[in-house]
Scaffold this motif. Sequence first.
Motif, PDB file in Angstrom:
ATOM      1  N   ARG A 140      -2.182   4.566  53.304  1.00  0.00           N
ATOM      2  CA  ARG A 140      -1.702   3.421  52.512  1.00  0.00           C
ATOM      3  C   ARG A 140      -2.295   2.121  53.031  1.00  0.00           C
ATOM      4  NH1 ARG A 140       4.808   4.808  51.918  1.00  0.00           N
ATOM      5  NH2 ARG A 140       4.516   6.978  51.245  1.00  0.00           N
ATOM      6  N   GLN A 141      -2.396   2.002  54.359  1.00  0.00           N
ATOM      7  CA  GLN A 141      -2.963   0.770  54.903  1.00  0.00           C
ATOM      8  C   GLN A 141      -4.436   0.648  54.564  1.00  0.00           C
ATOM      9  OE1 GLN A 141      -2.591  -2.345  55.414  1.00  0.00           O
ATOM     10  NE2 GLN A 141      -0.992  -1.990  56.926  1.00  0.00           N
ATOM     11  N   ARG A 142      -5.141   1.773  54.517  1.00  0.00           N
ATOM     12  CA  ARG A 142      -6.545   1.732  54.113  1.00  0.00           C
ATOM     13  C   ARG A 142      -6.682   1.302  52.659  1.00  0.00           C
ATOM     14  NH1 ARG A 142      -9.545   7.017  55.116  1.00  0.00           N
ATOM     15  NH2 ARG A 142      -7.572   7.985  55.661  1.00  0.00           N
ATOM     16  N   VAL A 143      -5.746   1.727  51.811  1.00  0.00           N
ATOM     17  CA  VAL A 143      -5.769   1.290  50.410  1.00  0.00           C
ATOM     18  C   VAL A 143      -5.526  -0.219  50.335  1.00  0.00           C
ATOM     19  CG1 VAL A 143      -4.686   1.520  48.140  1.00  0.00           C
ATOM     20  CG2 VAL A 143      -5.029   3.551  49.561  1.00  0.00           C
ATOM     21  N   ALA A 144      -4.584  -0.708  51.141  1.00  0.00           N
ATOM     22  CA  ALA A 144      -4.321  -2.153  51.170  1.00  0.00           C
ATOM     23  C   ALA A 144      -5.568  -2.919  51.614  1.00  0.00           C
ATOM     24  CB  ALA A 144      -3.146  -2.449  52.091  1.00  0.00           C
ATOM     25  N   LEU A 145      -6.281  -2.392  52.603  1.00  0.00           N
ATOM     26  CA  LEU A 145      -7.539  -3.007  53.030  1.00  0.00           C
ATOM     27  C   LEU A 145      -8.580  -2.948  51.913  1.00  0.00           C
ATOM     28  CD1 LEU A 145      -7.839  -1.586  56.667  1.00  0.00           C
ATOM     29  CD2 LEU A 145      -7.650  -4.001  56.064  1.00  0.00           C
ATOM     30  N   GLY A 146      -8.622  -1.808  51.233  1.00  0.00           N
ATOM     31  CA  GLY A 146      -9.583  -1.649  50.145  1.00  0.00           C
ATOM     32  C   GLY A 146      -9.331  -2.596  48.994  1.00  0.00           C
ATOM     33  N   ARG A 147      -8.058  -2.854  48.715  1.00  0.00           N
ATOM     34  CA  ARG A 147      -7.715  -3.783  47.637  1.00  0.00           C
ATOM     35  C   ARG A 147      -8.241  -5.187  47.942  1.00  0.00           C
ATOM     36  NH1 ARG A 147      -1.557  -3.757  46.446  1.00  0.00           N
ATOM     37  NH2 ARG A 147      -1.598  -4.633  48.541  1.00  0.00           N
ATOM     38  N   ALA A 148      -8.246  -5.545  49.242  1.00  0.00           N
ATOM     39  CA  ALA A 148      -8.840  -6.824  49.635  1.00  0.00           C
ATOM     40  C   ALA A 148     -10.368  -6.752  49.596  1.00  0.00           C
ATOM     41  CB  ALA A 148      -8.365  -7.198  51.035  1.00  0.00           C
ATOM     42  N   LEU A 149     -10.905  -5.621  50.013  1.00  0.00           N
ATOM     43  CA  LEU A 149     -12.358  -5.469  50.117  1.00  0.00           C
ATOM     44  C   LEU A 149     -13.043  -5.582  48.758  1.00  0.00           C
ATOM     45  CD1 LEU A 149     -14.730  -4.809  52.019  1.00  0.00           C
ATOM     46  CD2 LEU A 149     -14.262  -2.383  51.624  1.00  0.00           C
ATOM     47  N   VAL A 150     -12.440  -5.041  47.695  1.00  0.00           N
ATOM     48  CA  VAL A 150     -13.093  -5.054  46.380  1.00  0.00           C
ATOM     49  C   VAL A 150     -13.265  -6.472  45.839  1.00  0.00           C
ATOM     50  CG1 VAL A 150     -12.250  -2.755  45.764  1.00  0.00           C
ATOM     51  CG2 VAL A 150     -10.897  -4.770  45.122  1.00  0.00           C
ATOM     52  N   ARG A 151     -12.508  -7.415  46.387  1.00  0.00           N
ATOM     53  CA  ARG A 151     -12.597  -8.796  45.919  1.00  0.00           C
ATOM     54  C   ARG A 151     -13.902  -9.458  46.328  1.00  0.00           C
ATOM     55  NH1 ARG A 151      -8.038 -11.789  46.313  1.00  0.00           N
ATOM     56  NH2 ARG A 151      -9.475 -13.535  45.899  1.00  0.00           N
ATOM     57  N   HIS A 152     -14.569  -8.943  47.375  1.00  0.00           N
ATOM     58  CA  HIS A 152     -15.746  -9.605  47.946  1.00  0.00           C
ATOM     59  C   HIS A 152     -15.427 -11.065  48.291  1.00  0.00           C
ATOM     60  CE1 HIS A 152     -18.737  -6.607  45.869  1.00  0.00           C
ATOM     61  NE2 HIS A 152     -17.913  -6.018  46.725  1.00  0.00           N
TER      62      HIS A 152
END
Length: 364
Positions: A140-152
């Motif tokens: 879940r924490q990796r998904v939270a990080l990914g949600r930020a990452l996709v924003r560039h």
Amino acid sequence: MAQVSLEQVRKVYPNGFVGVDGATFDVVDGELLVLVGPSGCGKSTLLRMIAGLEDISSGTLRIGERVVNDVAPKDRDIAMVFQSYALYPHMTVAENLGFGLKLRGASKADIASRVDEAARVLELGKLLDRKPAALSGGQRQRVALGRALVRHPQVFLLDEPLSNLDAKLRAGMRVEIARLHRQVGATMVYVTHDQVEAMTLGQRIVVLKDGHVQQIDTPMALYDRPANLFVATFLGSPAMNVLRGRLVRSDGLALDLGDGLRVPMGEGASVPDAWLQRDIAIGVRPENLLPATAGAGAFHSTIEMIEALGNETLVNVRVGAQTLVSRMPPRELPPPGQSLPLSIAPGRWHAFDAATGERLAPTG
């Protein structure tokens, strides 16, 4: 990515409480900088001011070349990861990752491309069709990080993102975050109260106490040359030992603890005359408090508890009224209550003003 610059940034609440007082530092483009300190020190307040979630009372905040004091959070080009995962339970991992982009009107093709990129970087490819309830805490924490990452975004802000995980997962996620930073070269500001996280993740660390910046430096520089007693005892596990007494010259330099107890400061140690016969605090890291044979250079301690950790042993001892911890390799030791001769590694001690806690000078 972008540099973040703070110049005399201050936060004063309506009741007059000063949450952050005069913070001045730069986060270099592509740097992972950690804000660390105990609860209530102002680290999360500082992060929220960078994010735009807290107003800045005075001072200047820049992201890139732009002053953003009065810029709305959505217009600062930052992405934030919180302590709680805040995932939508009815959405799949892929939908959670792309939801923010969807709200901003990104095309389906762009969303799919960025979601695939984040899934590859964070190794979420096999989890894209799952919902949060079917994920572990680390996933879940990796998904939270990914949600930020996709924003560039220009800057990533992480507010104690691992505090909800158990010790093993936290260790694994520290590796994940360090790897993510290396891969994307992102500018990251990371808040934690955990000094182990700070030491292992930060390229530089900002140590805070009561809203004031105590010291800014690389992890090992902070460990080896702390600016004051607070930094010295906050960073390091176990914490730095602190012996309080008066330095005297008696068959070499020694610390007089009173009641006839003296601790030799090691072979060849010397100090300015101004340090003698004054109250002083001597800091010694546990690994520099060594087992010794009785005789010159040694002092006696009484064992209180032995923590056998397999690869190392932590020995809690008492010297007069003061308690110390020695870190040593596994070995046979006398039982608690027995005497253990110790010595201080030559030159591996730190001197601080007993009243102010400020570092006095390099050790001898």
